[in-house]
Each structure stands twice: as C-alpha cells, then as structure tokens.
Design a protein around this motif. Sequence first.
Motif, PDB file in Angstrom:
ATOM      1  N   ASN A  82       5.748  17.635  41.957  1.00 48.61           N
ATOM      2  CA  ASN A  82       6.459  18.132  40.777  1.00 48.61           C
ATOM      3  C   ASN A  82       7.048  16.983  39.955  1.00 48.61           C
ATOM      4  O   ASN A  82       7.062  17.035  38.727  1.00 48.61           O
ATOM      5  CB  ASN A  82       7.544  19.136  41.165  1.00 48.61           C
ATOM      6  N   VAL A  83       7.489  15.920  40.613  1.00 45.84           N
ATOM      7  CA  VAL A  83       8.036  14.759  39.911  1.00 45.84           C
ATOM      8  C   VAL A  83       6.918  14.019  39.177  1.00 45.84           C
ATOM      9  O   VAL A  83       7.096  13.585  38.036  1.00 45.84           O
ATOM     10  CB  VAL A  83       8.779  13.826  40.903  1.00 45.84           C
ATOM     11  N   VAL A  84       5.762  13.896  39.809  1.00 43.59           N
ATOM     12  CA  VAL A  84       4.615  13.232  39.181  1.00 43.59           C
ATOM     13  C   VAL A  84       4.200  13.988  37.915  1.00 43.59           C
ATOM     14  O   VAL A  84       4.022  13.392  36.848  1.00 43.59           O
ATOM     15  CB  VAL A  84       3.420  13.136  40.159  1.00 43.59           C
ATOM     16  N   LEU A  85       4.076  15.307  38.024  1.00 44.62           N
ATOM     17  CA  LEU A  85       3.627  16.103  36.873  1.00 44.62           C
ATOM     18  C   LEU A  85       4.620  16.033  35.717  1.00 44.62           C
ATOM     19  O   LEU A  85       4.236  15.862  34.562  1.00 44.62           O
ATOM     20  CB  LEU A  85       3.393  17.552  37.307  1.00 44.62           C
ATOM     21  N   LYS A  86       5.914  16.154  36.018  1.00 43.64           N
ATOM     22  CA  LYS A  86       6.922  16.108  34.959  1.00 43.64           C
ATOM     23  C   LYS A  86       6.999  14.703  34.361  1.00 43.64           C
ATOM     24  O   LYS A  86       7.133  14.556  33.143  1.00 43.64           O
ATOM     25  CB  LYS A  86       8.282  16.539  35.489  1.00 43.64           C
ATOM     26  N   SER A  87       6.882  13.666  35.192  1.00 41.31           N
ATOM     27  CA  SER A  87       6.905  12.287  34.684  1.00 41.31           C
ATOM     28  C   SER A  87       5.746  12.052  33.727  1.00 41.31           C
ATOM     29  O   SER A  87       5.921  11.467  32.657  1.00 41.31           O
ATOM     30  CB  SER A  87       6.823  11.286  35.838  1.00 41.31           C
ATOM     31  N   ARG A  88       4.564  12.511  34.114  1.00 39.93           N
ATOM     32  CA  ARG A  88       3.389  12.351  33.246  1.00 39.93           C
ATOM     33  C   ARG A  88       3.578  13.068  31.914  1.00 39.93           C
ATOM     34  O   ARG A  88       3.208  12.547  30.860  1.00 39.93           O
ATOM     35  CB  ARG A  88       2.140  12.881  33.943  1.00 39.93           C
ATOM     36  N   ARG A  89       4.145  14.258  31.976  1.00 41.61           N
ATOM     37  CA  ARG A  89       4.367  15.021  30.740  1.00 41.61           C
ATOM     38  C   ARG A  89       5.344  14.292  29.823  1.00 41.61           C
ATOM     39  O   ARG A  89       5.095  14.144  28.619  1.00 41.61           O
ATOM     40  CB  ARG A  89       4.883  16.423  31.074  1.00 41.61           C
ATOM     41  N   ILE A  90       6.447  13.801  30.382  1.00 48.83           N
ATOM     42  CA  ILE A  90       7.447  13.101  29.570  1.00 48.83           C
ATOM     43  C   ILE A  90       6.878  11.790  29.026  1.00 48.83           C
ATOM     44  O   ILE A  90       7.075  11.465  27.853  1.00 48.83           O
ATOM     45  CB  ILE A  90       8.739  12.867  30.388  1.00 48.83           C
ATOM     46  N   ILE A  91       6.155  11.041  29.849  1.00 44.69           N
ATOM     47  CA  ILE A  91       5.553   9.782  29.390  1.00 44.69           C
ATOM     48  C   ILE A  91       4.580  10.052  28.246  1.00 44.69           C
ATOM     49  O   ILE A  91       4.548   9.323  27.252  1.00 44.69           O
ATOM     50  CB  ILE A  91       4.862   9.049  30.556  1.00 44.69           C
ATOM     51  N   GLN A  92       3.802  11.120  28.355  1.00 47.18           N
ATOM     52  CA  GLN A  92       2.868  11.487  27.283  1.00 47.18           C
ATOM     53  C   GLN A  92       3.616  11.815  25.993  1.00 47.18           C
ATOM     54  O   GLN A  92       3.239  11.369  24.912  1.00 47.18           O
ATOM     55  CB  GLN A  92       2.005  12.679  27.721  1.00 47.18           C
ATOM     56  N   GLN A  93       4.695  12.569  26.116  1.00 48.80           N
ATOM     57  CA  GLN A  93       5.462  12.946  24.926  1.00 48.80           C
ATOM     58  C   GLN A  93       6.177  11.742  24.318  1.00 48.80           C
ATOM     59  O   GLN A  93       6.297  11.648  23.096  1.00 48.80           O
ATOM     60  CB  GLN A  93       6.436  14.068  25.262  1.00 48.80           C
ATOM     61  N   LEU A  94       6.640  10.815  25.155  1.00 49.61           N
ATOM     62  CA  LEU A  94       7.241   9.591  24.622  1.00 49.61           C
ATOM     63  C   LEU A  94       6.195   8.759  23.882  1.00 49.61           C
ATOM     64  O   LEU A  94       6.503   8.135  22.870  1.00 49.61           O
ATOM     65  CB  LEU A  94       7.876   8.767  25.748  1.00 49.61           C
ATOM     66  N   GLU A 152       3.882   9.913  22.191  1.00 48.55           N
ATOM     67  CA  GLU A 152       3.703  10.599  20.901  1.00 48.55           C
ATOM     68  C   GLU A 152       4.946  10.463  20.039  1.00 48.55           C
ATOM     69  O   GLU A 152       5.133  11.206  19.083  1.00 48.55           O
ATOM     70  CB  GLU A 152       3.363  12.066  21.144  1.00 48.55           C
ATOM     71  N   HIS A 153       5.833   9.532  20.382  1.00 46.55           N
ATOM     72  CA  HIS A 153       7.043   9.179  19.638  1.00 46.55           C
ATOM     73  C   HIS A 153       8.076  10.303  19.578  1.00 46.55           C
ATOM     74  O   HIS A 153       8.791  10.428  18.587  1.00 46.55           O
ATOM     75  CB  HIS A 153       6.695   8.690  18.229  1.00 46.55           C
ATOM     76  N   GLN A 154       8.172  11.098  20.635  1.00 51.13           N
ATOM     77  CA  GLN A 154       9.245  12.080  20.686  1.00 51.13           C
ATOM     78  C   GLN A 154      10.511  11.377  21.150  1.00 51.13           C
ATOM     79  O   GLN A 154      10.463  10.404  21.893  1.00 51.13           O
ATOM     80  CB  GLN A 154       8.878  13.235  21.607  1.00 51.13           C
ATOM     81  N   ASP A 155      11.645  11.877  20.720  1.00 53.88           N
ATOM     82  CA  ASP A 155      12.931  11.254  21.005  1.00 53.88           C
ATOM     83  C   ASP A 155      13.324  11.451  22.470  1.00 53.88           C
ATOM     84  O   ASP A 155      13.229  12.558  23.006  1.00 53.88           O
ATOM     85  CB  ASP A 155      14.003  11.869  20.102  1.00 53.88           C
ATOM     86  N   TYR A 156      13.748  10.367  23.109  1.00 50.43           N
ATOM     87  CA  TYR A 156      14.125  10.441  24.523  1.00 50.43           C
ATOM     88  C   TYR A 156      15.319  11.358  24.770  1.00 50.43           C
ATOM     89  O   TYR A 156      15.488  11.895  25.851  1.00 50.43           O
ATOM     90  CB  TYR A 156      14.417   9.038  25.078  1.00 50.43           C
ATOM     91  N   ARG A 157      16.164  11.567  23.759  1.00 49.39           N
ATOM     92  CA  ARG A 157      17.335  12.439  23.925  1.00 49.39           C
ATOM     93  C   ARG A 157      16.937  13.900  24.113  1.00 49.39           C
ATOM     94  O   ARG A 157      17.684  14.680  24.683  1.00 49.39           O
ATOM     95  CB  ARG A 157      18.282  12.278  22.741  1.00 49.39           C
ATOM     96  N   GLN A 158      15.743  14.244  23.675  1.00 49.36           N
ATOM     97  CA  GLN A 158      15.234  15.604  23.870  1.00 49.36           C
ATOM     98  C   GLN A 158      15.062  15.906  25.364  1.00 49.36           C
ATOM     99  O   GLN A 158      15.102  17.045  25.781  1.00 49.36           O
ATOM    100  CB  GLN A 158      13.919  15.716  23.100  1.00 49.36           C
ATOM    101  N   PHE A 159      14.901  14.848  26.178  1.00 48.38           N
ATOM    102  CA  PHE A 159      14.741  14.998  27.630  1.00 48.38           C
ATOM    103  C   PHE A 159      16.045  14.694  28.368  1.00 48.38           C
ATOM    104  O   PHE A 159      16.031  14.453  29.565  1.00 48.38           O
ATOM    105  CB  PHE A 159      13.640  14.061  28.137  1.00 48.38           C
ATOM    106  N   HIS A 160      17.151  14.647  27.635  1.00 50.27           N
ATOM    107  CA  HIS A 160      18.479  14.337  28.174  1.00 50.27           C
ATOM    108  C   HIS A 160      18.574  12.895  28.656  1.00 50.27           C
ATOM    109  O   HIS A 160      19.340  12.590  29.571  1.00 50.27           O
ATOM    110  CB  HIS A 160      18.887  15.309  29.289  1.00 50.27           C
ATOM    111  N   GLY A 161      17.790  12.027  28.036  1.00 50.41           N
ATOM    112  CA  GLY A 161      17.831  10.608  28.384  1.00 50.41           C
ATOM    113  C   GLY A 161      19.022   9.945  27.736  1.00 50.41           C
ATOM    114  O   GLY A 161      19.540  10.398  26.711  1.00 50.41           O
ATOM    115  N   LYS A 162      19.487   8.864  28.370  1.00 53.18           N
ATOM    116  CA  LYS A 162      20.607   8.119  27.795  1.00 53.18           C
ATOM    117  C   LYS A 162      20.462   6.643  28.122  1.00 53.18           C
ATOM    118  O   LYS A 162      19.831   6.264  29.105  1.00 53.18           O
ATOM    119  CB  LYS A 162      21.938   8.662  28.287  1.00 53.18           C
TER     120      LYS A 162
END
Length: 129
Positions: free
Chosen positions: A56-68, A70-80
């Motif tokens: 589950n961590v691998v799949l979610k990490s891949r999804r977030i890395i893909q979206q990043l 595509e220049h999506q904002d890291y704050r959308q993923f609760h990043g800080k």
Amino acid sequence: MVRQKKKFSCGHKGFGQICYRCAQADAIWQQEKKQKQDWEASFNQDSIDLRNLPKNVVLKSRRIIQQLAEHQDYRQFHGKRLRHNRLVISIPISRNYRLLCRDRGQYLSPEAVISHEDYNAVKPGHHSC
C-alpha cells in the motif's frame, strides 16, 4: 461396461488423461508467479528505491510521485517543509511512512520513502529518551 478410475502419479484418482486437480493448482501457481514477477519488475521503473516497503505504501508513493511530476502542489498531499532545512519537503504516505522530496526550484525531486521512526531520528533537536 464400467469405467474404473485410474490413479495418477500425483496420487489423485480420476477418469481423464491428466489430473485436473493438479493441473488447476499448477495454473494458479503459474499465475501467482507471473504476478509476483511483474510486481518485482515494476520496481525497475521507480525513480527511488521502494522495494522493502509494504504494497500500500509503494502504490501510494508511486501515485504521489507521478502527480508531483505533473507539477501538482505538494501541499495537496499535506506535505510540509522541514524547519531545519526548508529545501526538504516531507509528505505523509501513511501513518508510518514519509516521502522526502527536495525542492529544485522548478520541480520537486523525490529522494526517499522512510519510516516515521527513521524520519524522527534524523531531525535535529530530537532527543530520544
């Protein structure tokens, strides 16, 4: 004429040319083996090492890395941003894992997915009892 069941080399009995029970089990085993090989091969395409993480961590990490990518904002993923190094961004993957990225100006480059324990241990000012 009464047909008799024959005994196959595997020990099962039946009327056919092959033991269908063992053939079905072998087909399932082959399918599971292929799925495992495909899963292992998928790690070759990752920009960071995700091999020793839960699925589950691998799949979610891949999804977030893909979206990043595509220049999506890291704050959308609760990043800080980290307080001690503002160029490093921590994005929670799950309760126990964080994705660390480095701000390269125009884009974020993923560096590692680490456990929350390891993440806390490397932060300055953190004192373990």
